[in-house]
Design a protein around this motif. Structure first.
Motif, PDB file in Angstrom:
ATOM      1  N   ALA A   1       1.058  -1.403   0.143  1.00 50.27           N
ATOM      2  CA  ALA A   1      -0.014  -0.040   0.084  1.00 50.27           C
ATOM      3  C   ALA A   1       0.833   1.721  -0.233  1.00 50.27           C
ATOM      4  O   ALA A   1       0.426   2.084  -0.564  1.00 50.27           O
ATOM      5  CB  ALA A   1      -1.100  -0.044   0.456  1.00 50.27           C
ATOM      6  N   GLU A   2       1.915   0.826   0.809  1.00 49.71           N
ATOM      7  CA  GLU A   2       2.347   2.564   0.557  1.00 49.71           C
ATOM      8  C   GLU A   2       3.290   2.623  -0.597  1.00 49.71           C
ATOM      9  O   GLU A   2       3.837   3.917  -0.760  1.00 49.71           O
ATOM     10  CB  GLU A   2       3.896   2.184   1.781  1.00 49.71           C
ATOM     11  CG  GLU A   2       3.311   1.738   3.283  1.00 49.71           C
ATOM     12  CD  GLU A   2       3.155   3.611   3.354  1.00 49.71           C
ATOM     13  OE1 GLU A   2       3.778   4.353   3.742  1.00 49.71           O
ATOM     14  OE2 GLU A   2       1.821   3.483   3.799  1.00 49.71           O
TER      15      GLU A   2
ATOM     16  N   GLN B   1       2.836   1.574  -3.386  1.00 51.04           N
ATOM     17  CA  GLN B   1       1.648   1.791  -4.728  1.00 51.04           C
ATOM     18  C   GLN B   1       0.959   3.453  -4.237  1.00 51.04           C
ATOM     19  O   GLN B   1       0.657   4.454  -5.308  1.00 51.04           O
ATOM     20  CB  GLN B   1       0.320   1.069  -4.609  1.00 51.04           C
ATOM     21  CG  GLN B   1      -0.343   1.378  -6.053  1.00 51.04           C
ATOM     22  CD  GLN B   1      -1.551   0.171  -5.623  1.00 51.04           C
ATOM     23  OE1 GLN B   1      -2.291   0.271  -4.845  1.00 51.04           O
ATOM     24  NE2 GLN B   1      -2.144  -0.513  -7.317  1.00 51.04           N
ATOM     25  N   ASP B   2       0.995   4.016  -3.396  1.00 54.24           N
ATOM     26  CA  ASP B   2       0.312   5.076  -3.211  1.00 54.24           C
ATOM     27  C   ASP B   2       1.252   6.461  -3.088  1.00 54.24           C
ATOM     28  O   ASP B   2       0.936   7.330  -2.690  1.00 54.24           O
ATOM     29  CB  ASP B   2      -0.020   4.718  -1.344  1.00 54.24           C
ATOM     30  CG  ASP B   2      -1.679   4.362  -2.040  1.00 54.24           C
ATOM     31  OD1 ASP B   2      -1.932   4.121  -2.870  1.00 54.24           O
ATOM     32  OD2 ASP B   2      -1.700   4.411  -0.283  1.00 54.24           O
TER      33      ASP B   2
ATOM     34  N   ASP C   1       3.958   8.884  -4.229  1.00 51.53           N
ATOM     35  CA  ASP C   1       3.594   9.737  -5.550  1.00 51.53           C
ATOM     36  C   ASP C   1       5.121   9.511  -6.012  1.00 51.53           C
ATOM     37  O   ASP C   1       5.587  10.059  -5.710  1.00 51.53           O
ATOM     38  CB  ASP C   1       2.883  11.176  -5.194  1.00 51.53           C
ATOM     39  CG  ASP C   1       2.982  11.670  -6.319  1.00 51.53           C
ATOM     40  OD1 ASP C   1       3.110  11.733  -6.966  1.00 51.53           O
ATOM     41  OD2 ASP C   1       3.489  12.988  -6.282  1.00 51.53           O
TER      42      ASP C   1
ATOM     43  N   ARG D   1      -5.309  -4.876  -4.515  1.00 48.73           N
ATOM     44  CA  ARG D   1      -5.406  -3.535  -5.101  1.00 48.73           C
ATOM     45  C   ARG D   1      -4.397  -2.866  -6.087  1.00 48.73           C
ATOM     46  O   ARG D   1      -3.363  -2.427  -6.474  1.00 48.73           O
ATOM     47  CB  ARG D   1      -3.965  -2.994  -3.850  1.00 48.73           C
ATOM     48  CG  ARG D   1      -4.318  -1.735  -3.446  1.00 48.73           C
ATOM     49  CD  ARG D   1      -3.443  -1.336  -1.865  1.00 48.73           C
ATOM     50  NE  ARG D   1      -4.148  -0.366  -1.408  1.00 48.73           N
ATOM     51  CZ  ARG D   1      -2.950   0.709  -1.430  1.00 48.73           C
ATOM     52  NH1 ARG D   1      -2.679   1.221  -2.535  1.00 48.73           N
ATOM     53  NH2 ARG D   1      -3.765   1.834  -0.891  1.00 48.73           N
TER      54      ARG D   1
ATOM     55  N   LYS E   1      -5.370   0.405  -9.101  1.00 49.69           N
ATOM     56  CA  LYS E   1      -6.358   1.466  -9.662  1.00 49.69           C
ATOM     57  C   LYS E   1      -6.650   1.902 -10.805  1.00 49.69           C
ATOM     58  O   LYS E   1      -6.820   3.060 -11.089  1.00 49.69           O
ATOM     59  CB  LYS E   1      -5.212   2.215  -9.155  1.00 49.69           C
ATOM     60  CG  LYS E   1      -4.778   2.306  -7.494  1.00 49.69           C
ATOM     61  CD  LYS E   1      -4.039   3.488  -7.018  1.00 49.69           C
ATOM     62  CE  LYS E   1      -3.715   3.500  -5.217  1.00 49.69           C
ATOM     63  NZ  LYS E   1      -3.127   5.568  -5.081  1.00 49.69           N
TER      64      LYS E   1
END
Length: 383
Positions: free
Chosen positions: A224-225, A227-228, A230, A293, A295
């Motif tokens: 999660a870290e 993929q999120d 930037d 997960r 997007k």
């Protein structure tokens, strides 16, 4: 495309009647599996996970897999385009034998074994059909950064099993018991990173359970870290963020258990087609899971399921119990709590899990044809 059956007769000629038996059972398997095989098409990916029990060391003493068994395993794997396999042993002879039956269009990527008593000398592997899936040249075992290590409080035996003292690193903070394995693939238009796991099991309560839950939590947090974040590293040349799919043996206890809560945290979801009791019957376990997960708004799961591996082979009936009795050990190599010993029927049901597995393959079908979306953006640009 069918498996490579050309060597079946010769491979099984050592014992009268075995080739005939194997052929008859393969015919039955092919008939039963045909609806799944027919889902293999150009516009979707058939993705599966399967823990093939102790493949194939015979370290538990139940005897090596029979030559015919490899054909049954291959028949199931061939229903899919990409399969994550857990519990592959250090010696890859059995895996290479399986690959020869699958045929030349199949290939595999495999980890090294994880050192330490919890690693159990296991590898993890991805088996894939090169006509449907291609390797994007990125692969690696997941190593947690400092500050995100797995908390472990319980004592474990040393590798030799001679001491009850906690082995080095067993208490405090650790990496995963068996390092998760990530590989970047593409099928059709769908680009994704696939991570296979075999989460620590231990016991069903106390510190061992907490370690199991913490491994799952650390894993989903890690991705999660990533993929999120930037970062240009997470985006391709079209600006699409990398898609993550986790699959394997998570040792999830039940849909309501904290193990499942951990898996579904941080934005990961289990597709509805395989979630909870959607494909499981009474008595089936929930250890194996697939969580995503993604997007990409074009992502869509089309179907999913769980295969009954004993429907046509090593069946739960008196005929097969008698048929395979001569291949089985005379008593339970792991011992039996029953003072009178284990019954032949119970021993057979246990033995057959070392032929096929004590897990069933879990699968989903993912849409991979995004051509219409791409062409529409060219035909009618928004800017």
């Amino acid at each position: 495309m069918s498996n490579n059956y050309a060597g079946l007769r010769r491979a099984l000629e050592g014992e009268a009647g075995v080739a005939k038996r194997c052929a008859e059972r393969l015919i039955a398997m092919r008939k039963r599996l045909d609806p799944i095989r027919r889902r293999q098409r150009d516009n979707s990916l058939m993705l599966a996970t399967w823990n093939i029990r102790d493949f194939d060391s015979n370290k538990f003493g139940f005897g090596p897999r029979l030559p015919e068994t490899f054909y049954y395993l291959a028949e199931i794997i061939a229903c899919f385009d990409l399969v994550a396999v857990q519990e592959v042993n250090r010696d890859l002879t059995a895996l290479d034998r399986l690959m020869r039956i699958l045929g030349r269009e199949w290939d595999y990527i495999v980890t090294d074994t994880t050192e330490g008593p919890s690693g159990n000398g296991e590898r993890m592997a991805f088996l894939y059909n090169k006509e449907k899936v291609w390797f994007r040249k990125i692969a690696g075992e997941i190593v947690l950064p400092t500050g995100q290590l797995v908390v472990s409080q319980e004592k474990v035996r040393s590798r030799t099993g001679s001491s009850e003292e906690a082995s080095a690193g067993a208490k405090g903070k650790n990496q995963f018991a068996r390092s998760p394995f990530l590989v970047a693939f593409q099928s059709g238009w769908f680009r994704f990173s696939l991570c296979t796991v075999h989460i620590y099991y231990g016991k069903e309560s106390g510190p061992a359970l907490e370690r199991r839950i913490d491994e799952i939590q650390r894993l989903v947090h890690f991705f999660a870290e990533r993929q999120d974040e930037d970062s240009k590293q997470e985006k391709d040349k079209f600006g699409q963020v990398e898609n993550y799919i986790l699959l394997g043996d998570f040792n999830v206890v039940s849909p309501e258990h904290r193990t499942m809560e951990a898996l579904k945290s941080r934005g990961f979801t289990v597709p509805a087609q395989i979630d909870g009791d959607a494909v499981r019957r009474k008595g089936d376990h929930y250890y194996d899971q697939i969580a995503v997960r993604v997007k990409d708004p074009r992502f869509r799961v089309l179907s999913g399921g769980l295969i009954d591996i004993f429907a046509d082979v090593f069946r739960d009936n008196e005929e097969d119990c008698d048929l395979y009795m001569s291949y089985m050990p005379s008593e339970d190599p792991e011992g039996s709590s029953d003072v009178n010993g284990i019954s032949p029927e119970k021993l057979y049901r246990k033995w057959r899990t070392w032929q096929m597995s004590d897990h069933c393959p879990l699968w989903i079908e993912i849409e991979t044809d995004f051509a219409d979306d791409y062409l529409r953006r060219i035909a009618a640009p928004t800017d």
